[in-house]
Enzyme design. Sequence first.
Site, PDB file in Angstrom:
ATOM      1  N   ASP A  13       0.827  -1.259   0.055  1.00 45.10           N
ATOM      2  CA  ASP A  13      -0.052   0.106   0.133  1.00 45.10           C
ATOM      3  C   ASP A  13       0.794   1.307  -0.279  1.00 45.10           C
ATOM      4  OD1 ASP A  13      -2.021   1.886   0.347  1.00 45.10           O
ATOM      5  OD2 ASP A  13      -2.927   0.791   1.935  1.00 45.10           O
ATOM      6  N   GLN A  14       0.759   2.003  -0.973  1.00 47.20           N
ATOM      7  CA  GLN A  14       1.362   3.544  -1.116  1.00 47.20           C
ATOM      8  C   GLN A  14       2.835   3.384  -1.219  1.00 47.20           C
ATOM      9  OE1 GLN A  14      -0.829   6.420   1.164  1.00 47.20           O
ATOM     10  NE2 GLN A  14       0.882   7.383   1.707  1.00 47.20           N
ATOM     11  N   CYS A  53      -6.785   4.755  -2.421  1.00 48.02           N
ATOM     12  CA  CYS A  53      -6.640   3.275  -2.115  1.00 48.02           C
ATOM     13  C   CYS A  53      -7.922   2.563  -2.882  1.00 48.02           C
ATOM     14  CB  CYS A  53      -6.895   2.903  -0.587  1.00 48.02           C
ATOM     15  SG  CYS A  53      -5.323   3.241   0.216  1.00 48.02           S
ATOM     16  N   HIS A 103      -9.926  -2.794   0.869  1.00 49.09           N
ATOM     17  CA  HIS A 103     -10.802  -1.679   0.865  1.00 49.09           C
ATOM     18  C   HIS A 103     -11.770  -1.840   0.110  1.00 49.09           C
ATOM     19  CE1 HIS A 103     -10.415   2.750   2.354  1.00 49.09           C
ATOM     20  NE2 HIS A 103     -11.574   2.407   2.253  1.00 49.09           N
ATOM     21  N   ASP A 290      -0.557  -0.483  -4.844  1.00 44.08           N
ATOM     22  CA  ASP A 290      -2.114   0.295  -4.871  1.00 44.08           C
ATOM     23  C   ASP A 290      -1.878   1.491  -5.890  1.00 44.08           C
ATOM     24  OD1 ASP A 290      -1.481   1.419  -2.772  1.00 44.08           O
ATOM     25  OD2 ASP A 290      -3.639   1.265  -2.077  1.00 44.08           O
ATOM     26  N   HIS A 291      -1.054   2.352  -5.285  1.00 42.00           N
ATOM     27  CA  HIS A 291      -0.394   3.911  -5.572  1.00 42.00           C
ATOM     28  C   HIS A 291       0.630   4.082  -4.915  1.00 42.00           C
ATOM     29  CE1 HIS A 291      -1.789   5.127  -1.993  1.00 42.00           C
ATOM     30  NE2 HIS A 291      -3.291   4.502  -1.980  1.00 42.00           N
TER      31      HIS A 291
END
Length: 511
Positions: A13-14, A53, A103, A290-291
């Site tokens: 994540d991130q 997200c 999410h 995801d990003h």
Amino acid sequence: MTKGPNILILMVDQLNGTLFPDGPADWLHAPNLKRLAARSRRFANAYTASPLCAPGRASFMSGLLPSRTRVYDNAAEFASDIPTYAHHLRRAGWQTCLSGKMHFVGPDQLHGFEERLATDIYPADFGWTPDYRKPGERIDWWYHNMGSVTGSGVAEITNQMEYDDEVAHFARMKLYDYARGHDPRPWCLTVSFTHPHDPYVARQEFWDLYADCDHLDPPVAEMAYEDHDPHSQRILDANDRGNFDVTREDVRRSRRAYFANISYLDAKVGEILDTLDRTGQEAAILFVSDHGDMLGERGLWYKMSFLEGSARVPLMIAAEGVAPGLDETPVSNIDVCPTLCDLAGVDMSEIEPWTTGESLLPLGQGATRTSPVAMEYAAEGSYAPLVALRQGRFKYTRCALDPEQLFDLDADPHELTNLAGEPAHADTLAQFRAMADARWDLDRFDAEVRESQARRWVVYPALRQGGYYPWDWQPTRIASERYMRNHMDLNVLEDAQRAPRGQQPDPDGDA
């Protein structure tokens, strides 16, 4: 019986993709990810479908952009009739399991997964809905602020560490179950961590790895507010930047903790890969985020931007028939769903006319690709939808509220010079305008986002009145089917729960 590869998806994540120019950067302490990279196709220019997200993850699972999934923000429902890679694989005979974050918003908390081992770390309801009718409004109890930066540092346990420790544990236990062979179907296990997502807090053992790190200052220093583009100004406002005194030490401490949490993740990945090896199982492996995270570059943090730090993600695939090596073709995490189906030999033709992503396997077999990568953003920090295209060396962004942007990423990797007004690039700008016109009706996109938001602002407060029945996933474990119970034959149980079977130590002590 279905035949096909086992598939292990490792999602984080991130994670800023610029830190993975060809696998993890040399200076990152990530030995397990570096070993995985050495046998993977490494996509240096992979992008999220949306730099937030829930929208990014719904697109990753379905192969569709947010304008098609209608997951515009972190509180938009992911409709249960949209096929995901979990649906496609499960329909074709795979066991599908999720350990960790995805999410999902709405009552469907599986979206094709046959089993989900842990609850999510974020809420599943409409409570985080932005409102385009109130531009500039900050919803302080759930919007990001700069507290993650000013409060960064070291801790032995946090909310996120507790979560990722659990995610890794359950994933390893599931791999043991697969190894026992009770179910002959091939499996697809998605292990989805929440690190290195802020808050920027790390365990001491990983923090110490970066005591002499040369990368604690961002490559582009903080800019004055008026020097930012309009959308970046809106992000700064949404993050309440003006009410925080962020020092250089805050920035360096936050980046150090972020890098340390990459190493924490690397250790978790190592535990999972080690379990796979020790149980004698083989699997195709995909690693993705995801990003990204801006990490203080220009003074920006977190995501919500099409700038490289926020929008670029690491993407690596290790699988039979996929040649290892660096691939600089621009691709997207919406390509994951068709890639997994291609890898498994699963037919997507019934919905192919409506899909967006493209399989990455041909790129690993020598093919070329010229289609642009598309991104969308319509969540907090925006007052109208933003869209972007990456093709070749150029990236183009458009929003009805803002001037267009065109960047040459080869010549200007930090996107400091907007070429949209340069006569020398008029033809390139015209080409991107035509591609954007063919793909998007921004007025319609804006109207659909506003309709979705307005509906949710009616439904959410209504559901919080009187009896409340949350959608959050509640994991269940049937205790009467675990370990030894009186409806089981002890001799059968002891043999059936052993993996690998039939191994005896030799006289020298080696198995």
